[in-house]
Scaffold this active site. Structure first.
Site, short mmCIF file in Angstrom:
data_model
loop_
_atom_site.label_atom_id
_atom_site.label_comp_id
_atom_site.label_asym_id
_atom_site.label_seq_id
_atom_site.Cartn_x
_atom_site.Cartn_y
_atom_site.Cartn_z
N LEU A 159 0.85 -1.19 0.00
CA LEU A 159 0.00 0.00 0.00
C LEU A 159 0.89 1.24 0.00
CD1 LEU A 159 -2.87 -0.71 2.59
CD2 LEU A 159 -3.13 -0.36 0.13
N ASP A 160 0.53 2.24 -0.81
CA ASP A 160 1.25 3.52 -0.80
C ASP A 160 1.11 4.17 0.58
OD1 ASP A 160 1.98 3.27 -3.44
OD2 ASP A 160 0.28 4.43 -4.19
N PRO A 161 2.07 5.04 0.95
CA PRO A 161 1.99 5.73 2.26
C PRO A 161 0.67 6.46 2.46
CG PRO A 161 4.17 6.02 1.33
CD PRO A 161 3.35 5.34 0.26
#
Length: 300
Positions: free
Chosen positions: A44-46
Site C-alpha cells: 500500500l502507498d503511504p
C-alpha cells in the site's frame, strides 16, 4: 534485535494508517512479534489506509502463494487537477474548471474504465525500469513512460459527487467511488485516466483498501490495537481461508510431510491447495502435477 525466531506462526491483518509505508508496518510488527521473520503481501502507498496482509514466522512462506488477485478499495477522485504522482502527495501540474461537467459524462467515463483494460501504471511507482525503481528515475529528473499492462476492473461504482473550490481557485469535482480490481491495478492511474478522458485532469485524494483476497477490514486491526494485543490468524486458519482444502489420511500426511509426491484425488483444484492431516493440522501447500501432489511448501 536478535534474528532468533520467537514469534507466532500466522498472518496479521493490519489496518494500515496513512503516512506509513508497508515496510514501516513490517518494522512495527517485527518488534511486536519479537522476530525478524516478518513480511507483507500487496504493498500500500503511504497515503493509503486499510488492509495490509503481514506474515509472521512460517506464514511468510505463504505470502508468495496467496491468491490476492481480487482487491477492493474505497477512493476519492478529484477532477480538475493533475499531479505529478497522480495522487495528492504530488505537486499540481495542471488545472482546469471541472465544475460543470456534462450530465452523464462521469458515468460514461467510469463505464469506459470498467472491465479488461490496458493500463499505463503511474510513473511514480515501485515498478523497476532497467533495475531501478521508476519513482527514483522520476525524482532524478528522468521522463519515464511505463508500458501498458492488462488489468481487470470488475467493479467501478460512483457513490457521491461534490463540487468545491480548491486552494488555487479552481472549481473541482470530487467523486467517492468503490473499485474492485485485479492485482497490479493502480487506482491513482484510474483517477488520472478518468480526468484525462473528461478533459479536466484528475488525481486521487483518498484511498482505503477494504479487502484483499479473502481478508477484509472486519478482521484487520490498527497498530494501536495490535500494540495492546497482537492478534495473529493461525497459519492453518489463514491457509484454509485462502486456498482450497485437501484433507488427507495419516499415511498420506506422513508421506506429504516428507515431500513425497502422493497421488492426488480427481478434481483437486489447479494451483495451490492447503493440505490438512486427520488431526486438523496444516501440513503443506501442494499443487497437482501429472496426477501427483507437488509440494510448494511443507509446514509440518
Amino acid at each position: 534485535m536478535s534474528g532468533k525466531s520467537t514469534g507466532p506462526d500466522g498472518l496479521v491483518l493490519v489496518d494500515k494508517p496513512a503516512g506509513l509505508t508497508s515496510h514501516d508496518v513490517v518494522g512495527r510488527l517485527r518488534r511486536l512479534a519479537r522476530t525478524r521473520r516478518v513480511g507483507h503481501a500487496g504493498t500500500l502507498d503511504p497515503m493509503a489506509t486499510g488492509v495490509l496482509v503481514v506474515g509472521v514466522e512460517k506464514a511468510t512462506r505463504l505470502l508468495g502463494h496467496l491468491a490476492l488477485t481480487d482487491k477492493e478499495y474505497r477512493a476519492t477522485i478529484r477532477l480538475g487537477q493533475t499531479t505529478v504522482t497522480d495522487d495528492a502527495e504530488g505537486d499540481v501540474t495542471a488545472a482546469a474548471d471541472a465544475g460543470d461537467l456534462p450530465p452523464g459524462a462521469v458515468d460514461a467515463g467510469i463505464a469506459g474504465l470498467t472491465g479488461d483494460l490496458l493500463q499505463v501504471p503511474s510513473a511514480v511507482s515501485a515498478i523497476k525500469v532497467a533495475g531501478k525503481r521508476s519513482y527514483k528515475r522520476v525524482l532524478d529528473g528522468e521522463d519515464v513512460e511505463l508500458p501498458a499492462r492488462p488489468v481487470t476492473v470488475s467493479t467501478f461504482v460512483l457513490h457521491d459527487v461534490r463540487t468545491t473550490t480548491a486552494g488555487d481557485g479552481t472549481r473541482v469535482t470530487d467523486l467517492d467511488v468503490t473499485v474492485v480490481c485485479s492485482s497490479g491495478t493502480y487506482i491513482r492511474a484510474l483517477a488520472r485516466d478518468l480526468g484525462a478522458e473528461l478533459g479536466v485532469g484528475g488525481h486521487l485524494t483518498a484511498l482505503r483498501r477494504t479487502r484483499v483476497g479473502p481478508y477484509g477490514l472486519d478482521g484487520a486491526r490498527t497498530l494501536a490495537q495490535l500494540e495492546e494485543r497482537l492478534e495473529v490468524l493461525p497459519i492453518g486458519a489463514a491457509a484454509a481461508a485462502a486456498f482450497p482444502r485437501w484433507d488427507v489420511d495419516a499415511e498420506q500426511a506422513r508421506l506429504l510431510s516428507h515431500g513425497v509426491r502422493v497421488t492426488v484425488p480427481a478434481g483437486l483444484a489447479e494451483g495451490p491447495n492447503a493440505v490438512f492431516g486427520p488431526d486438523g493440522r496444516f501440513l503443506a501447500l501442494v499443487e497437482p502435477a501429472g496426477g501427483r501432489a507437488k509440494a510448494l511448501a511443507v509446514f509440518a
